[in-house]
Design a protein around this motif. Sequence first.
Motif, PDB file in Angstrom:
ATOM      1  N   VAL A 572      32.799  40.326  51.516  1.00 49.81           N
ATOM      2  CA  VAL A 572      34.100  39.653  51.501  1.00 49.81           C
ATOM      3  C   VAL A 572      34.450  39.110  50.128  1.00 49.81           C
ATOM      4  O   VAL A 572      35.511  38.503  49.954  1.00 49.81           O
ATOM      5  CB  VAL A 572      34.130  38.507  52.543  1.00 49.81           C
ATOM      6  N   LEU A 573      33.590  39.287  49.155  1.00 50.16           N
ATOM      7  CA  LEU A 573      33.848  38.749  47.818  1.00 50.16           C
ATOM      8  C   LEU A 573      34.583  39.777  46.958  1.00 50.16           C
ATOM      9  O   LEU A 573      34.513  40.989  47.205  1.00 50.16           O
ATOM     10  CB  LEU A 573      32.531  38.352  47.145  1.00 50.16           C
ATOM     11  N   VAL A 574      35.226  39.259  45.941  1.00 49.54           N
ATOM     12  CA  VAL A 574      35.900  40.140  44.991  1.00 49.54           C
ATOM     13  C   VAL A 574      34.858  40.964  44.255  1.00 49.54           C
ATOM     14  O   VAL A 574      33.713  40.520  44.065  1.00 49.54           O
ATOM     15  CB  VAL A 574      36.735  39.315  43.993  1.00 49.54           C
ATOM     16  N   PRO A 575      35.191  42.160  43.847  1.00 45.45           N
ATOM     17  CA  PRO A 575      34.202  43.020  43.182  1.00 45.45           C
ATOM     18  C   PRO A 575      33.583  42.392  41.952  1.00 45.45           C
ATOM     19  O   PRO A 575      32.429  42.652  41.622  1.00 45.45           O
ATOM     20  CB  PRO A 575      35.013  44.271  42.836  1.00 45.45           C
ATOM     21  N   GLU A 576      34.360  41.573  41.257  1.00 49.79           N
ATOM     22  CA  GLU A 576      33.856  41.001  40.005  1.00 49.79           C
ATOM     23  C   GLU A 576      33.154  39.652  40.204  1.00 49.79           C
ATOM     24  O   GLU A 576      32.971  38.882  39.253  1.00 49.79           O
ATOM     25  CB  GLU A 576      34.997  40.844  38.995  1.00 49.79           C
ATOM     26  N   SER A 577      32.710  39.348  41.427  1.00 53.97           N
ATOM     27  CA  SER A 577      32.053  38.058  41.674  1.00 53.97           C
ATOM     28  C   SER A 577      30.755  37.980  40.866  1.00 53.97           C
ATOM     29  O   SER A 577      30.113  38.997  40.595  1.00 53.97           O
ATOM     30  CB  SER A 577      31.738  37.897  43.158  1.00 53.97           C
ATOM     31  N   PRO A 578      30.342  36.770  40.464  1.00 58.51           N
ATOM     32  CA  PRO A 578      29.141  36.622  39.625  1.00 58.51           C
ATOM     33  C   PRO A 578      27.838  36.733  40.404  1.00 58.51           C
ATOM     34  O   PRO A 578      26.750  36.626  39.821  1.00 58.51           O
ATOM     35  CB  PRO A 578      29.302  35.202  39.060  1.00 58.51           C
ATOM     36  N   PHE A 579      27.898  36.922  41.717  1.00 59.42           N
ATOM     37  CA  PHE A 579      26.673  36.946  42.509  1.00 59.42           C
ATOM     38  C   PHE A 579      25.872  38.215  42.252  1.00 59.42           C
ATOM     39  O   PHE A 579      26.413  39.328  42.198  1.00 59.42           O
ATOM     40  CB  PHE A 579      26.992  36.861  44.004  1.00 59.42           C
TER      41      PHE A 579
END
Length: 910
Positions: A572-579
């Motif tokens: 559910v996160l944006v593709p560029e998330s820092p995770f």
Amino acid sequence: MTDPFGADSLRAATLLAWSSSPTRLREDAATESDLVRGGYRDRVLTELAQNAADAAARAGVPGRLDVRIGPDGLHVANVGAPLDESGVQALSALRVSGKTEGVGRFGVGFTAVLAIGDEVEVRSSSGSIAFSAARTRAEIGLAGIAEPESGVPTLRLVWPTDARPASGFDTEVVIAPRPGVDLDEVLATMRAEAADLLLELPALQSVRIGDDEFVRVERDLGGGLTEVTVGDRVWWQFTAPSARWLVPVSDGSVRPVADDVLRAPTRTDEALTLPALVVASADLQPDRRRVLPGAAIAHLADGYAEFVASLPESQRTALVPLPGFAAGAVDEQLRDAVLRELVDHPWLPGANGDLLRPRDASVLPGSTPELTDVLTDAVPGLVRPELSGRGDARALAAVGVHRIGLARLAELLAGQDRAAEWWGRLYEALTPLVVDALAVEELAAIPVPLADGRTVTGPRTVVLGEGIGGAGVDWVRLVHPAAADPLLARLGATQVGALDVLSDPALRERIDALWDGEGDADELAAAVLPLVADAAAGPLPGWLGGLPLPDRFGELQAADELLLPGAPLADVLVPESPFGTVADRVVEVHGAETLRALGVGWGFAVLRAELPTGPDHDLDDESDWWATLSDDPELLVAVRDLDLVDPDRWPDALTLLASDTETATLLADRDGYSAWWLRRHARVGGVPLSALRSPDDPTFEGLLDPLDHPHAAALSGALAAGRIERTETAELLLDRLADPQRAPAPAVIARTHRLLAEATAAGVLDLEALSPPTRVRAISGVVVDAADAIVLDRAWTVGVVPADRLVVGDLASAGALADLLDVAPASEAVRGEVLGAGRAAEWAREPGAVLASVSARRALPAGEVVVHDALTVRLSGAVRGDAAVPWWVDDSGRTHVDAGRLDPGVAGAW
């Protein structure tokens, strides 16, 4: 008659001396009298037993002494060397003894027999003699010598006799009692002395007094100790270089002597307070009752320590002279010598099995076998635990044994390098000694081993954690698990759990230092993660999520910036998330649940902060939310990373939030950050959550659409509320009210107008940011131009304003509603003139009004009212013409009513 000892010659010589010097006779009489009344009073059996012992010793046979009452007096018989000429000379000389060895051989002590009678025979197998006061008196008379006033000396003149000793004995003394002497009483006194004489005179083996026989039996116990038994009495005897020492024994235990006398070898008058009997040779005065002034006494103590060392270990201190007043000079000298002997020689049983000199020994009061076993090689010179009780304390103090208190013990243990297991056994063994606050204080400096291998001073500086251990836990002073005894908690150590250790600020500093390149991240993670597993049930500090862990590429990332493999959050996160994704090996070692508790993501992570003081938690729009608070919260709990959700994945994100118990709870907290943020930013189908309502909330039904989501009920805190909280919500509702495509019910219309008015009145809305609507919703449901609408603010105008023009909310807030909508209120838009005079009356006097009040269960209005048969009002302003109305209030405030229309509804309006 035979005279083998020259008795006749001795008698003639003595009579000649008396005749030549009457003074000599008086001297002999006085000397004998003094000896009988003084030095040798009550010593008959003692003196005869000494002679018997000496005779047996000279003959080399076991001594036997027999005392009985015969028809002619008291008979005292013995075995051994018979009477000889030197003995006869000594008996008749008063001042001379025939002693060559032993304790005495017919010396002046024989004078003691005169205490019973002055007719005495000494019958021996070698010849016999007799002494007689009567015959001596007759001889003096025949010789023309005057008898002294003190009487004649009985033992100076000797006569030969043919009498023989009793069968089986070598010598027998027969004493004819003088009148008044009760021989039965004499024998009773002798019976009481018999046992002591057998102790004092080892050459004697038995003594018979009348029908009672006393026999000494000896048994070698080893180690120089001999058991001596006389009848039912038992002593343990030790022969030292200068003395024999004996102590009574009962049931295998020594019974120290309270008071006794010096026995040299028989009883003297020198009182002693030593705990054992002493039999020794000493320089005595002629009467053998006192030690000669200046005589050497101290050497008698030589070997006393060996005597004590020969006793069972647990009984040795009983033979230590305790402090007290000496019974005299001899006692004082001998006590001092005994104590010096004990202090300087080894006899105390040491904990390590050695014999200790008291001056080199130490005792820990109250020590137990377990404690002593632990301390044996740690505290030098420690005595056996059996000697650590109160019963031995005075004795050990008397010989200078060093008493170790708990505080001193802590000092002695300082700096010792011991295994943690050893310290654990020590604390357990010390527990029985820690009985009060003083003991706790004394042990304040005892060393404590830590889990990281260090040893520190003092339990008050350390923490105890059950099940917490490992060399890596070095940011707190954690006691090594093997030494974590409950005693440390009593001594001041703090009991902690895994959560306490993880919450320590020092760990936060260690984590921060790792990001600065200081320390080993793998080692710290290996120490922290097992603690996280133990503390997973409790909320962990948010900063703990900053612990560096390796991702799947081997790069270090903060735990709360990593996701578990397969985490639904990633979808559910944006593709560029820092995770990133945590390394598989970390999951394999520590488990997914532990990593989730630390902050590694699976679903949405939750931030917790106690007593926050401002918006400094790296939450999106945190400052704006903080501005909505009236005061700082005691606890900040918020869902993190909501701003990283892909806008197109909010339905799935909401499902993820609602499915997790922890995050679902936050969604229900309307005032919390999480629900606040979702209302502002989350969209479903392009519609903000704040513009959607819960399906079970009818507040804005027909105006706001329900959230179409399986977890809509759980998301109520993130949806539109039953109140208007933001200017944006008011603007949306005004637009929806003006939308003719929507068909809200009249009740929803009125409720929405009321809530808009209340929000306006409360200052919630920014009126400058709102443009007045050009069209508004009337109570009838139709949408009308705002210029044609009228806000109901006076109840009596309801009947004169058409429903298609009437905007209704709440009368109390109608003014605020008129301002918000920029619509004229009825009180300004409509004027009414009451036609006809009517009649003035009082409410309480109008039956119809009373009936209406009772029917409606409302209080009857007070004051005046104008009653009209038919109430007609002429209207002007926005509404014109005449209208029949049930009631009206004119400009002066007077109430007018129609007499025929006083129904409960009208009464209720009053």
